[in-house]
Design an enzyme around this catalytic site. Structure first.
Site, PDB file in Angstrom:
ATOM      1  N   ARG A  36       0.851  -1.274   0.023  1.00 58.65           N
ATOM      2  CA  ARG A  36      -0.070  -0.047   0.029  1.00 58.65           C
ATOM      3  C   ARG A  36       0.824   1.297   0.174  1.00 58.65           C
ATOM      4  O   ARG A  36       0.333   2.255  -0.433  1.00 58.65           O
ATOM      5  CB  ARG A  36      -0.946   0.098   1.223  1.00 58.65           C
ATOM      6  CG  ARG A  36      -2.190  -1.101   1.152  1.00 58.65           C
ATOM      7  CD  ARG A  36      -3.146  -0.731   1.984  1.00 58.65           C
ATOM      8  NE  ARG A  36      -4.278  -1.857   1.608  1.00 58.65           N
ATOM      9  CZ  ARG A  36      -5.499  -1.712   2.096  1.00 58.65           C
ATOM     10  NH1 ARG A  36      -5.833  -0.500   2.798  1.00 58.65           N
ATOM     11  NH2 ARG A  36      -6.518  -2.703   1.876  1.00 58.65           N
ATOM     12  N   ASP A 146     -16.193   9.462   6.088  1.00 53.99           N
ATOM     13  CA  ASP A 146     -14.802   8.508   5.948  1.00 53.99           C
ATOM     14  C   ASP A 146     -13.767   9.449   6.212  1.00 53.99           C
ATOM     15  O   ASP A 146     -13.591  10.696   6.184  1.00 53.99           O
ATOM     16  CB  ASP A 146     -14.809   8.072   4.567  1.00 53.99           C
ATOM     17  CG  ASP A 146     -13.981   6.847   4.413  1.00 53.99           C
ATOM     18  OD1 ASP A 146     -14.398   5.797   4.546  1.00 53.99           O
ATOM     19  OD2 ASP A 146     -12.715   6.769   4.528  1.00 53.99           O
TER      20      ASP A 146
END
Length: 275
Positions: A36, A146
Site C-alpha cells: 500500500r 470517511d
C-alpha cells in the site's frame, strides 16, 4: 521501498497508525504495508519505512501524513453489502419510522462510507419505500463520513465504472437509479445523489454531525482495539435520538455496553436500540 521492513520500523508504524486513525495492524502484516505504501515511497524517494515515518513527523508534512493514512484505510466495498441490514431497513425500520406521527423526517449516518456504495444503497431503499408508501418520510437526510479524502471524492461524484456497478447491484436497480455516462461509466440519478451529504471524519475525533435516527457503522470497528471500539460506540450512542438504532457489521458485536444499547433480534440479523 528498497529495504525490508525491520521489526522496529513495523512496530513504530503500527503505533503511528493507531494514534493517527485508530487502526490496529495485526502481526505479520508487513506485506500489506509494503504493497500500500510502495508508490508513496517511490514518489517521495524514500528507501525505508523508517525514512517515511521520519518525514511524516516533520513539521509541515501533514499532507504526506494524510496520503499515508489514506493508503492504509482505503478498502473496496459493495452495493447492498451483506444484504441483511438493507432488508431490516426495508422491512422493519423504515415502516416503523414512517408510521410515527411526527416522522416525516429521518436522519441516517453512514460511518466509514468508503466510495459511497453504502449510503447510496440506503438512499435507493428509501426511494423504493417512498414509491410504495407515498407521503411517508418526505424529509430524509443521509450523512456519510470517511477519513479518506480520495474515497470521498469518488463518492461525491457518484460515477462508477461498470466493474464497480456489478458488485452487488441488480440490473433492475442499475436501470432505475443510474444513467449511462459518456465514458462508459454510470452516473447515479439526482434524486438518490441529493439525499446524501459526504463529510470527512476521523472516528477518533469529536463528532459535530447532529442527531440521528439510524447509525450504520459496519465493518470498521474490527480494525480498532477493544478500548477504542468501546469509546466509539459510546460516542455514537450520544448521536442517536431516543429509540434510535445502531447497525453493525455481520462479524461485529457490542461485547458489553448493556446500559447503552439493547439487542433487537431481526431473524436473521441483529441491530441495537438506544436505551
Amino acid at each position: 521501498m528498497k529495504a525490508e521492513i525491520t521489526p522496529q520500523e513495523y512496530e513504530a508504524f503500527k503505533t503511528f497508525l493507531q494514534d493517527a486513525c485508530g487502526i490496529l495492524l495485526g502481526d505479520n502484516k508487513q506485506y500489506l504495508v509494503k504493497s500500500r505504501l510502495r508508490r508513496i515511497m517511490e514518489e517521495n524517494k524514500l528507501s525505508t519505512l523508517g525514512d517515511l515515518l521520519e518525514r511524516v513527523k516533520r513539521t509541515g508534512r501533514s499532507s504526506l501524513k494524510e496520503v499515508v493514512i489514506d493508503a492504509m484505510t482505503t478498502n473496496e466495498t459493495l452495493w447492498f453489502r451483506d444484504n441483511h441490514p438493507f432488508r431490516i431497513l426495508q422491512e422493519k425500520l423504515l415502516p416503523e419510522f414512517g408510521d410515527r406521527k411526527s416522522a416525516q423526517s429521518l436522519r441516517i449516518w453512514s460511518a466509514a462510507c468508503s466510495t459511497g456504495q453504502e449510503p447510496y444503497s440506503v438512499a435507493m431503499i428509501i426511494e423504493e419505500f417512498r414509491r410504495q408508501r407515498p407521503g411517508r418520510l418526505r424529509d430524509v437526510k443521509i450523512t456519510a463520513t470517511d477519513i479518506s479524502k480520495s474515497v470521498l471524492e469518488v463518492a461525491r461524484r457518484g460515477e462508477y465504472e461498470m466493474i464497480a456497478i456489478g458488485r452487488g447491484l441488480s440490473p433492475e436497480r442499475q436501470k432505475q437509479f443510474f444513467t449511462p455516462a459518456m465514458n462508459g461509466s454510470w452516473q447515479i440519478r439526482p434524486q438518490i445523489k441529493n439525499m446524501v451529504e459526504f463529510r470527512e471524519l476521523n472516528l477518533l475525533e469529536r463528532y459535530m454531525l447532529g442527531k440521528f435516527d439510524i447509525v450504520m457503522c459496519r465493518n470498521v470497528l474490527i480494525y480498532f482495539s477493544a478500548e477504542l471500539k468501546k469509546d466509539i460506540l459510546t460516542r455514537i450512542h450520544a448521536t442517536l435520538n431516543p429509540g434510535g438504532y445502531l447497525i453493525l457489521g455481520a462479524s461485529e458485536s457490542l461485547n458489553g455496553l448493556p446500559h447503552l444499547y439493547e439487542m433487537v433480534q431481526c431473524h436473521p440479523g441483529i441491530i441495537y436500540r438506544k436505551k
